[in-house]
Design an enzyme around this catalytic site. Sequence first.
Site, PDB file in Angstrom:
ATOM      1  N   ASN A  10       0.867  -1.180   0.000  1.00 29.87           N
ATOM      2  CA  ASN A  10       0.000   0.000   0.000  1.00 29.87           C
ATOM      3  C   ASN A  10       0.902   1.228   0.000  1.00 29.87           C
ATOM      4  OD1 ASN A  10      -1.814   2.057   0.531  1.00 29.87           O
ATOM      5  ND2 ASN A  10      -2.292   1.406   2.621  1.00 29.87           N
ATOM      6  N   TRP A  11       1.000   1.861  -1.161  1.00 27.76           N
ATOM      7  CA  TRP A  11       1.924   2.992  -1.293  1.00 27.76           C
ATOM      8  C   TRP A  11       1.401   4.260  -0.605  1.00 27.76           C
ATOM      9  CZ3 TRP A  11       3.904   2.720  -7.111  1.00 27.76           C
ATOM     10  CH2 TRP A  11       4.816   1.665  -7.219  1.00 27.76           C
ATOM     11  N   LYS A  12       0.140   4.278  -0.235  1.00 24.81           N
ATOM     12  CA  LYS A  12      -0.482   5.478   0.355  1.00 24.81           C
ATOM     13  C   LYS A  12      -0.180   6.694  -0.547  1.00 24.81           C
ATOM     14  CE  LYS A  12      -0.244   3.283   4.813  1.00 24.81           C
ATOM     15  NZ  LYS A  12      -0.232   3.393   6.260  1.00 24.81           N
ATOM     16  N   HIS A  95      -9.843   1.587   4.779  1.00 23.16           N
ATOM     17  CA  HIS A  95      -8.562   1.668   5.490  1.00 23.16           C
ATOM     18  C   HIS A  95      -8.727   2.620   6.675  1.00 23.16           C
ATOM     19  CE1 HIS A  95      -4.415   2.671   6.424  1.00 23.16           C
ATOM     20  NE2 HIS A  95      -4.067   1.573   5.781  1.00 23.16           N
ATOM     21  N   GLU A  97      -7.018   4.916   7.795  1.00 25.63           N
ATOM     22  CA  GLU A  97      -6.753   6.340   7.503  1.00 25.63           C
ATOM     23  C   GLU A  97      -7.956   6.989   6.820  1.00 25.63           C
ATOM     24  OE1 GLU A  97      -2.969   5.678   5.573  1.00 25.63           O
ATOM     25  OE2 GLU A  97      -2.183   5.024   7.510  1.00 25.63           O
ATOM     26  N   GLU A 167      -6.079  -4.875  10.230  1.00 22.61           N
ATOM     27  CA  GLU A 167      -5.016  -3.913  10.498  1.00 22.61           C
ATOM     28  C   GLU A 167      -5.302  -3.185  11.809  1.00 22.61           C
ATOM     29  OE1 GLU A 167      -2.739  -2.635   6.794  1.00 22.61           O
ATOM     30  OE2 GLU A 167      -4.527  -1.398   6.847  1.00 22.61           O
ATOM     31  N   GLY A 173       2.128   1.853  10.965  1.00 23.79           N
ATOM     32  CA  GLY A 173       3.172   2.873  10.927  1.00 23.79           C
ATOM     33  C   GLY A 173       3.882   3.123  12.252  1.00 23.79           C
ATOM     34  N   SER A 213       2.813  -2.503  10.426  1.00 29.83           N
ATOM     35  CA  SER A 213       4.243  -2.695  10.720  1.00 29.83           C
ATOM     36  C   SER A 213       4.779  -4.052  10.265  1.00 29.83           C
ATOM     37  CB  SER A 213       4.529  -2.455  12.206  1.00 29.83           C
ATOM     38  OG  SER A 213       4.256  -1.103  12.527  1.00 29.83           O
ATOM     39  N   GLY A 234       2.589  -1.270   4.300  1.00 30.72           N
ATOM     40  CA  GLY A 234       2.679   0.164   3.996  1.00 30.72           C
ATOM     41  C   GLY A 234       4.127   0.569   3.771  1.00 30.72           C
ATOM     42  N   GLY A 235       4.755   1.127   4.799  1.00 28.53           N
ATOM     43  CA  GLY A 235       6.122   1.665   4.707  1.00 28.53           C
ATOM     44  C   GLY A 235       7.108   0.759   3.983  1.00 28.53           C
TER      45      GLY A 235
END
Length: 255
Positions: A10-12, A95, A97, A167, A173, A213, A234-235
């Site tokens: 997930n590149w956000k 999601h 966010e 999640e 994150g 994470s 993500g990251g």
Amino acid sequence: MRRPSFSIGNWKMNMSVHEAEAFMQKLPKLASSLDGHAALAVPYTLLSLVAKLAKPIKIMVGAQNVCQFEKGAYTGEISTSMIKEAGATFSLIGHSERRVIYHEDPDMIREKVRQCLRSGIKPVLCIGETLEQKTEGKTKKVLIGQLLDALENLTPEEAEKIYVAYEPVWAIGTGHAATPEMAQEVHMEIRSFFTKHFGSKVSEKTLILYGGSVNTETIESLIKMPDIDGTLIGGASLEAESFAEIINIARKIKL
Ligand code: PGA
């Protein structure tokens, strides 16, 4: 068929055209086996480009969100047919966010799931509890509530098209992933929910991914768990090196 080691990046709101091109060039050289085992959820503006580059290496490309309506006066929104035209085959839905920062409510999320199903886009439904809810011992109640809200009245045929991503909000994150045992317990609950509402044929096929994470350190012990069928990253999906390493570790553990 359930693919027990599926990795979705997930590149956000990250990556330029140039960075995406470089990533897509590197990925197949670094990943031992991509075919059908990996996917990327990218910003809308990169969908066409990444979908084109993903075709020869057979990874799925999708959006991170989509509008619940088909078309019309919805300034700033993007529809399922638009992402489909750009090459997307799935979309993340709900999601945390989106739920927290953009106040997406349960009705909206349910409508988004339905809109995806109507247009042949696979919904990857994200659910998760906050730290406060976890501390209060409400994890199961919150997750079952989110599943009921999002999947209410779906037929087994519709439900089997869905992937679920658990999640925990407190793990996203933060560098603190859920322990494998904790995640396994929740994944089992999610699978039981699917068995109860849609039957065991559906629940056995449903991919339940863990997110929060996930990195090259945490992947191994997480993916070893029987009900963790893959991860949402993500990251660590922003660099081809770490994303490929996660895919490779997962594939080694579960074929
Ligand atoms: P993270 O994000 O891997 O950076 O924790 C996961 C996600 O939000 O999907």
